[in-house]
Motif scaffolding. Structure first.
Motif, short mmCIF file in Angstrom:
data_model
loop_
_atom_site.label_atom_id
_atom_site.label_comp_id
_atom_site.label_asym_id
_atom_site.label_seq_id
_atom_site.Cartn_x
_atom_site.Cartn_y
_atom_site.Cartn_z
N GLU A 190 8.56 -1.87 -6.03
CA GLU A 190 7.82 -2.64 -5.03
C GLU A 190 6.85 -1.74 -4.27
O GLU A 190 5.70 -2.11 -4.01
N ALA A 191 7.31 -0.54 -3.92
CA ALA A 191 6.43 0.41 -3.23
C ALA A 191 5.25 0.79 -4.10
O ALA A 191 4.11 0.86 -3.63
N ALA A 192 5.49 0.99 -5.41
CA ALA A 192 4.42 1.38 -6.32
C ALA A 192 3.43 0.24 -6.55
O ALA A 192 2.25 0.48 -6.82
N PHE A 193 3.89 -1.00 -6.42
CA PHE A 193 3.01 -2.15 -6.64
C PHE A 193 2.22 -2.51 -5.39
O PHE A 193 1.02 -2.79 -5.45
N ASN A 213 -1.65 6.20 -4.06
CA ASN A 213 -1.25 5.43 -5.24
C ASN A 213 -2.47 4.94 -6.02
O ASN A 213 -3.04 3.91 -5.69
N PRO A 214 -2.87 5.64 -7.08
CA PRO A 214 -4.05 5.22 -7.85
C PRO A 214 -3.86 3.93 -8.64
O PRO A 214 -4.83 3.32 -9.08
N SER A 215 -2.62 3.50 -8.81
CA SER A 215 -2.38 2.29 -9.59
C SER A 215 -2.51 1.01 -8.77
O SER A 215 -2.55 -0.09 -9.33
N ARG A 222 1.39 -3.74 -13.04
CA ARG A 222 2.73 -3.49 -13.57
C ARG A 222 2.73 -3.14 -15.06
O ARG A 222 3.70 -2.58 -15.56
N SER A 223 1.66 -3.50 -15.75
CA SER A 223 1.59 -3.25 -17.20
C SER A 223 0.88 -1.95 -17.55
O SER A 223 0.71 -1.63 -18.72
N THR A 224 0.47 -1.19 -16.53
CA THR A 224 -0.33 0.00 -16.79
C THR A 224 0.52 1.26 -16.83
O THR A 224 1.58 1.35 -16.21
N ALA A 225 0.01 2.25 -17.54
CA ALA A 225 0.68 3.55 -17.60
C ALA A 225 0.70 4.22 -16.23
O ALA A 225 1.67 4.91 -15.87
N ASP A 226 -0.37 4.01 -15.43
CA ASP A 226 -0.42 4.62 -14.09
C ASP A 226 0.70 4.10 -13.20
O ASP A 226 1.26 4.85 -12.39
N PHE A 227 1.03 2.80 -13.34
CA PHE A 227 2.12 2.23 -12.54
C PHE A 227 3.45 2.88 -12.92
O PHE A 227 4.22 3.28 -12.04
#
Length: 243
Positions: A190-193, A213-215, A222-227
């Motif tokens: 959740e923090a990353a999103f 957070n670059p993502s 949520r579908s990216t490698a950065d996430f």
């Protein structure tokens, strides 16, 4: 421009220090996610920002919130009045200000539609699911157009899919109508999103670091490698502050 500044700020109960931030500056119109071990002072930080610290809490140092009079907090229990309908609960801040207008009511109905609650405006909270109650609380918060919105683990009691759906709705609404937001969460994902910047507190209540957070702005994040990379990095850093 700084929205919030902490300078050698401490909160303690009796002899126990529960939060100690030497230096931290938060910028306006940005979402900050706050994570850290249980008991590290995350919720205490929100109460300090909202000016709602209990009398037993002793604060020292400086905490400057430039928009304290335009701050809205969404608590874990939603804060809905059971004898008020969904629409009445959303409109409650305007009732308390004694400033209800037709424009406010239209805005409330638009927010209910955004949160997929337009068929429930005459319904009472006891008949709603947890996710629906949270949507009502969020609609009420957005209606007040706060300069600073504080959220204390707003999705923690929801199932995974409902939680992700609400995260999407909040993020999309934020991108449409930016506000300064601080959200406390136990969830690394959740923090990353939701976090443009992620504040990590250590177990002793001190500030460990702030991670950019670059993502955050990526479509279908949520579908990216950065996430996934961000989740991995946060997990590593969280393990370190638990020591």
């Amino acid at each position: 421009m700084a929205l919030i500044c902490f300078d050698h700020f401490k909160i303690q109960y009796a002899a126990k220090i529960v939060l100690a931030i030497d230096s931290l500056t938060l910028s306006p119109e940005k979402i900050y996610a706050v994570i850290g071990p249980s008991g590290c002072g995350k919720t205490t930080m929100l109460y300090a920002l909202s000016g709602l610290l209990p009398n037993a809490a002793k604060a020292s140092g400086t905490l400057r919130n430039e928009v304290i009079d335009a701050t809205h907090i969404v608590l874990q229990d939603f804060g809905l009045l059971p004898w008020k309908t969904v629409l009445e609960n959303v409109m409650l801040p305007m009732v308390l200000k004694n400033s209800i207008s037709e424009q406010d009511e239209q805005a409330a109905r638009s927010l209910l539609k955004w949160f997929k609650l337009d068929d429930y405006e005459k319904t009472y909270p006891m008949t709603l699911s947890g996710g629906q109650k949270q949507r009502v609380a969020l609609a009420r918060a957005w209606l007040t157009s706060p300069k600073l919105l504080l959220m204390d683990e707003p999705f923690s009691a929801l199932d995974a899919i409902t939680r992700e759906t609400l995260q999407d709705e909040v993020k999309n609404l934020y991108l449409q109508s930016p506000k300064s937001v601080v959200i406390v969460t136990h969830s690394i994902e959740e923090a990353a999103f939701l976090g443009e910047s992620i504040i990590i507190l250590s177990a002793d209540g001190t500030l460990s670091e702030v991670v950019e957070n670059p993502s955050f702005a990526l479509p279908n994040a949520r579908s990216t490698a950065d996430f996934y990379t961000m989740c991995y990095e946060l997990r590593k850093r969280m393990k370190a502050v638990h020591l």
